[in-house]
Enzyme design. Structure first.
Site, PDB file in Angstrom:
ATOM      1  N   ASN A   9       0.840  -1.145   0.166  1.00 19.50           N
ATOM      2  CA  ASN A   9      -0.176   0.066  -0.043  1.00 19.50           C
ATOM      3  C   ASN A   9       0.693   1.253   0.035  1.00 19.50           C
ATOM      4  O   ASN A   9       1.396   1.600   0.851  1.00 19.50           O
ATOM      5  CB  ASN A   9      -0.836   0.028   1.236  1.00 19.50           C
ATOM      6  CG  ASN A   9      -1.883   1.214   1.180  1.00 19.50           C
ATOM      7  OD1 ASN A   9      -1.869   1.998   0.190  1.00 19.50           O
ATOM      8  ND2 ASN A   9      -2.579   1.275   2.474  1.00 19.50           N
ATOM      9  N   TRP A  10       0.939   1.936  -1.031  1.00 16.20           N
ATOM     10  CA  TRP A  10       2.003   3.093  -1.172  1.00 16.20           C
ATOM     11  C   TRP A  10       1.424   4.247  -0.537  1.00 16.20           C
ATOM     12  O   TRP A  10       1.937   5.206  -0.370  1.00 16.20           O
ATOM     13  CB  TRP A  10       2.407   3.385  -2.894  1.00 16.20           C
ATOM     14  CG  TRP A  10       3.160   2.461  -3.384  1.00 16.20           C
ATOM     15  CD1 TRP A  10       3.395   0.817  -3.003  1.00 16.20           C
ATOM     16  CD2 TRP A  10       3.424   2.462  -4.800  1.00 16.20           C
ATOM     17  NE1 TRP A  10       4.276   0.390  -4.086  1.00 16.20           N
ATOM     18  CE2 TRP A  10       4.467   1.158  -5.056  1.00 16.20           C
ATOM     19  CE3 TRP A  10       3.342   3.433  -5.869  1.00 16.20           C
ATOM     20  CZ2 TRP A  10       4.821   0.985  -6.237  1.00 16.20           C
ATOM     21  CZ3 TRP A  10       4.053   3.162  -7.118  1.00 16.20           C
ATOM     22  CH2 TRP A  10       4.563   1.964  -7.369  1.00 16.20           C
ATOM     23  N   LYS A  11       0.080   4.225  -0.302  1.00 19.45           N
ATOM     24  CA  LYS A  11      -0.697   5.399   0.326  1.00 19.45           C
ATOM     25  C   LYS A  11      -0.280   6.622  -0.523  1.00 19.45           C
ATOM     26  O   LYS A  11      -0.177   6.551  -1.770  1.00 19.45           O
ATOM     27  CB  LYS A  11      -0.182   5.573   1.692  1.00 19.45           C
ATOM     28  CG  LYS A  11      -0.393   4.084   2.670  1.00 19.45           C
ATOM     29  CD  LYS A  11      -0.213   4.542   3.934  1.00 19.45           C
ATOM     30  CE  LYS A  11      -0.319   3.229   4.665  1.00 19.45           C
ATOM     31  NZ  LYS A  11      -0.354   3.322   6.181  1.00 19.45           N
ATOM     32  N   HIS A  97      -9.391   1.297   4.828  1.00 21.01           N
ATOM     33  CA  HIS A  97      -8.369   1.366   5.484  1.00 21.01           C
ATOM     34  C   HIS A  97      -8.756   2.226   6.603  1.00 21.01           C
ATOM     35  O   HIS A  97      -9.306   3.209   6.541  1.00 21.01           O
ATOM     36  CB  HIS A  97      -7.419   2.074   4.643  1.00 21.01           C
ATOM     37  CG  HIS A  97      -6.075   1.968   5.121  1.00 21.01           C
ATOM     38  ND1 HIS A  97      -5.600   2.720   6.173  1.00 21.01           N
ATOM     39  CD2 HIS A  97      -5.022   1.012   4.976  1.00 21.01           C
ATOM     40  CE1 HIS A  97      -4.302   2.540   6.461  1.00 21.01           C
ATOM     41  NE2 HIS A  97      -3.780   1.292   5.846  1.00 21.01           N
ATOM     42  N   GLU A  99      -7.094   4.603   7.828  1.00 21.25           N
ATOM     43  CA  GLU A  99      -6.791   6.156   7.606  1.00 21.25           C
ATOM     44  C   GLU A  99      -7.809   6.868   6.835  1.00 21.25           C
ATOM     45  O   GLU A  99      -8.432   7.735   7.111  1.00 21.25           O
ATOM     46  CB  GLU A  99      -5.690   6.398   6.670  1.00 21.25           C
ATOM     47  CG  GLU A  99      -4.164   6.102   7.697  1.00 21.25           C
ATOM     48  CD  GLU A  99      -2.888   5.329   6.757  1.00 21.25           C
ATOM     49  OE1 GLU A  99      -3.143   5.358   5.548  1.00 21.25           O
ATOM     50  OE2 GLU A  99      -2.195   4.853   7.428  1.00 21.25           O
ATOM     51  N   GLU A 169      -5.683  -5.047  10.474  1.00 23.49           N
ATOM     52  CA  GLU A 169      -4.422  -4.039  10.632  1.00 23.49           C
ATOM     53  C   GLU A 169      -4.872  -3.078  12.013  1.00 23.49           C
ATOM     54  O   GLU A 169      -5.435  -2.314  11.996  1.00 23.49           O
ATOM     55  CB  GLU A 169      -4.678  -2.923   9.452  1.00 23.49           C
ATOM     56  CG  GLU A 169      -4.242  -3.657   8.070  1.00 23.49           C
ATOM     57  CD  GLU A 169      -3.649  -2.715   7.275  1.00 23.49           C
ATOM     58  OE1 GLU A 169      -2.481  -2.695   6.575  1.00 23.49           O
ATOM     59  OE2 GLU A 169      -4.231  -1.466   7.129  1.00 23.49           O
ATOM     60  N   GLY A 175       2.523   2.161  10.811  1.00 22.51           N
ATOM     61  CA  GLY A 175       3.424   3.189  10.744  1.00 22.51           C
ATOM     62  C   GLY A 175       4.030   3.585  12.176  1.00 22.51           C
ATOM     63  O   GLY A 175       4.811   4.573  12.082  1.00 22.51           O
ATOM     64  N   SER A 215       3.307  -2.410  10.395  1.00 25.74           N
ATOM     65  CA  SER A 215       4.924  -2.505  10.517  1.00 25.74           C
ATOM     66  C   SER A 215       5.348  -3.784  10.173  1.00 25.74           C
ATOM     67  O   SER A 215       6.277  -4.044  10.870  1.00 25.74           O
ATOM     68  CB  SER A 215       5.132  -2.296  11.998  1.00 25.74           C
ATOM     69  OG  SER A 215       4.787  -0.701  12.256  1.00 25.74           O
ATOM     70  N   GLY A 236       2.712  -0.931   4.454  1.00 25.26           N
ATOM     71  CA  GLY A 236       2.794   0.346   4.156  1.00 25.26           C
ATOM     72  C   GLY A 236       4.125   0.620   3.976  1.00 25.26           C
ATOM     73  O   GLY A 236       4.830   0.471   2.776  1.00 25.26           O
ATOM     74  N   GLY A 237       4.815   1.488   4.953  1.00 29.40           N
ATOM     75  CA  GLY A 237       6.120   1.732   4.823  1.00 29.40           C
ATOM     76  C   GLY A 237       7.236   1.074   4.232  1.00 29.40           C
ATOM     77  O   GLY A 237       8.131   1.384   3.134  1.00 29.40           O
TER      78      GLY A 237
HETATM   79  P1  13P Z   1       2.890   0.197   7.751  1.00 28.79           P
HETATM   80  O1  13P Z   1       3.296  -1.133   7.122  1.00 28.79           O
HETATM   81  O2  13P Z   1       3.672   1.437   7.505  1.00 28.79           O
HETATM   82  O3  13P Z   1       2.745   0.097   9.299  1.00 28.79           O
HETATM   83  O4  13P Z   1       1.412   0.523   7.359  1.00 28.79           O
HETATM   84  C1  13P Z   1       0.470  -0.459   7.263  1.00 28.79           C
HETATM   85  C2  13P Z   1      -0.868  -0.190   6.532  1.00 28.79           C
HETATM   86  O5  13P Z   1      -1.518   0.670   6.686  1.00 28.79           O
HETATM   87  C3  13P Z   1      -0.922  -1.085   5.144  1.00 28.79           C
HETATM   88  O6  13P Z   1      -2.182  -0.655   4.954  1.00 28.79           O
END
Ligand code: 13P
Length: 253
Positions: A9-11, A97, A99, A169, A175, A215, A236-237
């Site tokens: 997920n590049w966000k 998600h 967010e 999640e 994050g 994470s 994500g990251g």
């Molecule tokens: P991180 O891997 O950066 O913690 O993010 C997880 C996430 O929200 C994937 O959708």
């Protein structure tokens, strides 16, 4: 074996040029995937078409949208509909998600509409669920996440629900560098599978892939993915760094 998935997920990260380089680097390192393994890249809307071209003809690789609107079309300036995503041949869409739930006030009922629209167009929703820290600290995470499933997925019939990919999640692990322990992940995944079995039967529950997100990185993916009810990760990251994401892909069962 049910699908084992590494989903990036590049966000809201990467320019087109940087994103293409990242995708290229991963494509050159990924090797061949087993039949039951998939790698999915949820990239920003403006890059969907180009990224889809880049993975064309490559086995078990997919591009995903990160969101869609809950109405079919109309006066919703700046929004993107499921029909639009379908019209450019995208096969997956992240729905719900945390967010989006937090910053854009997406409710369980609204997410049920998004899930319906996706499935009607044969787009697989990657449905996200997960509890905030205070709920975890109060020990009520199971009931909290169960309700998210009930209110957004449990109106579906047996055939439809099996198409959905679930991503657990925990919000406190996103994050933050603070991943859930593999025991905590397994416990919740097993719980969700039990809840699904209670509603739809064991066979259906065994067919649904449940990803862990929060994470995940190269160094912990093996341990997390080795849990029996964890079917890969939504990342994500660490998905923004080719070597990290390649390690994560290599950790798939
Ligand atoms: P991180 O891997 O950066 O913690 O993010 C997880 C996430 O929200 C994937 O959708």
């Amino acid at each position: 074996m049910r699908k084992q998935i590494a989903a990036a997920n590049w966000k809201m990260n990467k320019t087109l040029e940087d994103g293409k380089k990242l995708l290229n680097d991963i494509l050159s390192g990924v090797g061949s995937l087993h039949e039951h393994q998939q790698v999915i890249f949820a990239v920003p809307f403006p890059y969907l078409i180009q990224c889809n071209e880049m993975i064309k003809g490559k086995k078990n690789l997919y591009i995903s949208a990160q969101n869609c609107h809950h109405k079919t079309s109309g006066a919703y300036t700046g929004e993107v509909s499921v029909d639009m995503i379908h019209s450019i041949d995208i096969k997956y869409c992240i729905v719900g998600h945390s967010e989006r739930r937090e910053y854009f006030a997406e409710s369980n009922a609204m997410l049920a509409e998004k899930v319906n629209l996706c499935l009607a167009k044969n787009i697989i929703p990657i449905f996200c669920c997960g509890e905030p820290l205070d709920i975890r600290e109060a020990g009520s995470q199971n009931a909290f996440v169960e309700k998210q499933l009930e209110e957004s997925l449990f109106h579906l019939d047996q055939e439809a629900v099996q198409k959905v990919v679930i991503a657990y999640e925990p919000i406190w692990a996103i994050g933050t560098g603070k991943t859930a322990s593999s025991e905590q992940a397994q416990e919740m995944h097993a719980h969700l599978r039990n809840v699904i079995a209670g509603k739809y039967g064991k066979t259906v529950s065994e067919n649904i892939s449940i990803l862990y997100g929060g994470s995940v990185k190269g160094a912990n993916a093996n341990e997390i993915f080795s849990q029996p009810d964890v079917d890969g990760g939504l990342v994500g990251g660490a998905s923004l760094i080719a070597e990290e994401f390649l390690q994560i892909i290599a950790a798939l069962k």
